[in-house]
Structures are given as structure tokens and as C-alpha cells.
Design a protein around this motif. Sequence first.
Motif, PDB file in Angstrom:
ATOM      1  N   MET A  28       0.825  -1.217   0.000  1.00 17.53           N
ATOM      2  CA  MET A  28       0.000   0.000   0.000  1.00 17.53           C
ATOM      3  C   MET A  28       0.854   1.259   0.000  1.00 17.53           C
ATOM      4  SD  MET A  28      -3.371  -0.749   2.317  1.00 17.53           S
ATOM      5  CE  MET A  28      -2.480  -0.932   3.833  1.00 17.53           C
ATOM      6  N   ASN A  29       2.023   1.205   0.668  1.00 17.10           N
ATOM      7  CA  ASN A  29       2.882   2.382   0.761  1.00 17.10           C
ATOM      8  C   ASN A  29       4.335   1.938   0.693  1.00 17.10           C
ATOM      9  OD1 ASN A  29       4.182   4.771   1.273  1.00 17.10           O
ATOM     10  ND2 ASN A  29       3.423   5.005   3.358  1.00 17.10           N
ATOM     11  N   ARG A  30       4.906   1.953  -0.490  1.00 17.15           N
ATOM     12  CA  ARG A  30       6.289   1.495  -0.672  1.00 17.15           C
ATOM     13  C   ARG A  30       7.303   2.465  -0.078  1.00 17.15           C
ATOM     14  NH1 ARG A  30       7.198  -3.421  -3.281  1.00 17.15           N
ATOM     15  NH2 ARG A  30       5.413  -3.975  -4.540  1.00 17.15           N
ATOM     16  N   HIS A  31       6.881   3.673   0.277  1.00 15.66           N
ATOM     17  CA  HIS A  31       7.784   4.672   0.843  1.00 15.66           C
ATOM     18  C   HIS A  31       7.809   4.635   2.370  1.00 15.66           C
ATOM     19  CE1 HIS A  31       8.500   6.473  -3.057  1.00 15.66           C
ATOM     20  NE2 HIS A  31       7.192   6.424  -3.280  1.00 15.66           N
ATOM     21  N   ILE A  32       7.114   3.699   2.991  1.00 16.38           N
ATOM     22  CA  ILE A  32       7.046   3.629   4.443  1.00 16.38           C
ATOM     23  C   ILE A  32       8.426   3.277   5.003  1.00 16.38           C
ATOM     24  CG2 ILE A  32       6.399   1.186   4.571  1.00 16.38           C
ATOM     25  CD1 ILE A  32       4.451   2.004   6.835  1.00 16.38           C
ATOM     26  N   TYR A  57      12.683  -8.024   1.124  1.00 18.62           N
ATOM     27  CA  TYR A  57      12.693  -6.656   0.623  1.00 18.62           C
ATOM     28  C   TYR A  57      13.999  -5.965   0.973  1.00 18.62           C
ATOM     29  CZ  TYR A  57       7.677  -6.715  -0.311  1.00 18.62           C
ATOM     30  OH  TYR A  57       6.437  -6.999  -0.811  1.00 18.62           O
ATOM     31  N   SER A  58      14.363  -4.981   0.167  1.00 15.50           N
ATOM     32  CA  SER A  58      15.464  -4.088   0.493  1.00 15.50           C
ATOM     33  C   SER A  58      15.048  -2.687   0.047  1.00 15.50           C
ATOM     34  CB  SER A  58      16.751  -4.523  -0.205  1.00 15.50           C
ATOM     35  OG  SER A  58      16.604  -4.442  -1.601  1.00 15.50           O
ATOM     36  N   LYS A  59      15.645  -1.680   0.651  1.00 13.34           N
ATOM     37  CA  LYS A  59      15.282  -0.296   0.361  1.00 13.34           C
ATOM     38  C   LYS A  59      16.105   0.196  -0.832  1.00 13.34           C
ATOM     39  CE  LYS A  59      12.891   2.994   2.582  1.00 13.34           C
ATOM     40  NZ  LYS A  59      11.489   2.949   2.810  1.00 13.34           N
ATOM     41  N   VAL A  60      15.419   0.627  -1.889  1.00 13.73           N
ATOM     42  CA  VAL A  60      16.076   1.155  -3.079  1.00 13.73           C
ATOM     43  C   VAL A  60      15.388   2.464  -3.430  1.00 13.73           C
ATOM     44  CG1 VAL A  60      16.590   0.764  -5.519  1.00 13.73           C
ATOM     45  CG2 VAL A  60      16.629  -1.156  -3.914  1.00 13.73           C
ATOM     46  N   VAL A  65      11.554  -2.744  -2.347  1.00 16.07           N
ATOM     47  CA  VAL A  65      11.433  -3.588  -3.529  1.00 16.07           C
ATOM     48  C   VAL A  65      11.941  -4.988  -3.193  1.00 16.07           C
ATOM     49  CG1 VAL A  65      11.657  -1.707  -5.199  1.00 16.07           C
ATOM     50  CG2 VAL A  65      13.684  -2.892  -4.420  1.00 16.07           C
ATOM     51  N   LEU A  66      11.407  -5.967  -3.899  1.00 15.57           N
ATOM     52  CA  LEU A  66      11.890  -7.324  -3.722  1.00 15.57           C
ATOM     53  C   LEU A  66      13.314  -7.414  -4.248  1.00 15.57           C
ATOM     54  CD1 LEU A  66       8.780  -9.380  -4.775  1.00 15.57           C
ATOM     55  CD2 LEU A  66       9.776  -9.246  -2.512  1.00 15.57           C
ATOM     56  N   GLN A  67      14.146  -8.199  -3.571  1.00 12.17           N
ATOM     57  CA  GLN A  67      15.546  -8.304  -3.972  1.00 12.17           C
ATOM     58  C   GLN A  67      15.719  -9.086  -5.260  1.00 12.17           C
ATOM     59  OE1 GLN A  67      17.490  -9.868  -0.530  1.00 12.17           O
ATOM     60  NE2 GLN A  67      17.703  -7.857   0.392  1.00 12.17           N
ATOM     61  N   SER A  68      14.870 -10.053  -5.522  1.00 10.94           N
ATOM     62  CA  SER A  68      15.008 -10.836  -6.747  1.00 10.94           C
ATOM     63  C   SER A  68      13.748 -10.689  -7.591  1.00 10.94           C
ATOM     64  CB  SER A  68      15.241 -12.308  -6.417  1.00 10.94           C
ATOM     65  OG  SER A  68      14.167 -12.812  -5.666  1.00 10.94           O
ATOM     66  N   LEU A  69      13.933 -10.572  -8.884  1.00  9.23           N
ATOM     67  CA  LEU A  69      12.808 -10.410  -9.789  1.00  9.23           C
ATOM     68  C   LEU A  69      12.268 -11.779 -10.205  1.00  9.23           C
ATOM     69  CD1 LEU A  69      14.172  -7.636 -12.157  1.00  9.23           C
ATOM     70  CD2 LEU A  69      12.549  -7.364 -10.298  1.00  9.23           C
ATOM     71  N   THR A  70      10.963 -11.861 -10.301  1.00  8.67           N
ATOM     72  CA  THR A  70      10.343 -13.077 -10.809  1.00  8.67           C
ATOM     73  C   THR A  70      10.387 -13.037 -12.332  1.00  8.67           C
ATOM     74  OG1 THR A  70       8.142 -12.113 -10.908  1.00  8.67           O
ATOM     75  CG2 THR A  70       8.775 -13.180  -8.832  1.00  8.67           C
ATOM     76  N   THR A  71      10.034 -14.125 -12.963  1.00  6.50           N
ATOM     77  CA  THR A  71      10.013 -14.188 -14.425  1.00  6.50           C
ATOM     78  C   THR A  71       9.047 -13.155 -14.983  1.00  6.50           C
ATOM     79  OG1 THR A  71      10.513 -16.528 -14.288  1.00  6.50           O
ATOM     80  CG2 THR A  71       9.677 -15.731 -16.385  1.00  6.50           C
TER      81      THR A  71
END
Length: 88
Positions: A28-32, A57-60, A65-71
Motif C-alpha cells: 500500500m505504501n512502498r515509501h514507508i 525486501y530491500s530499500k532502493v 522492492v523485492l531483492q530478486s525479480l520473478t520471471t
Amino acid sequence: MHDRPWSGHPATANSPDMLQCTNGIIHMNRHITSRQLAVQLSVSNGSAMAIIDALGYSKVCARWVLQSLTTEHRRQKKAICSELLGAF
């Protein structure tokens, strides 16, 4: 070797319900911030960071954001990049 039983508060920070709730809050809030997340979840800052790590998750750039991307994420990223390159 076995641990002796002890009294005390059980560790509940990484329970499946807490992980699901935290994931919803982050979506809901990726900037939290982790501090704000700890307040919302009523846990310590260390527990909030442990939950965030458990979710992967890691802060970017001030966003979680998730550390690894899915397909699917890789496919979307490629499509967006191709679209942007085609615009020039």
C-alpha cells in the motif's frame, strides 16, 4: 542437546499472519520507513527489520522492492524498456 523450557513472551514477529500483514502494508505504501512500519505493527525496530528481511525486501531509492525479480517482473521490465527505447 535440548533447550530447557523458559517463561517469556514467544517470538511472534515472523508468524505467517504478521508477514502477510506487513507485505500488505508495504504494497500500500512502498515509501514507508521501517520505524513507521514498527509503529503500525506494534513491534520493535529490530523485529520490523527481521520481518522485512524475511519477506526479501530491500530499500532502493526510498522504496521497498523485492531483492530478486520473478520471471513475470523480468518480462514486464523488458517490455517497458523496449517501449521506452521505441519512443526515441
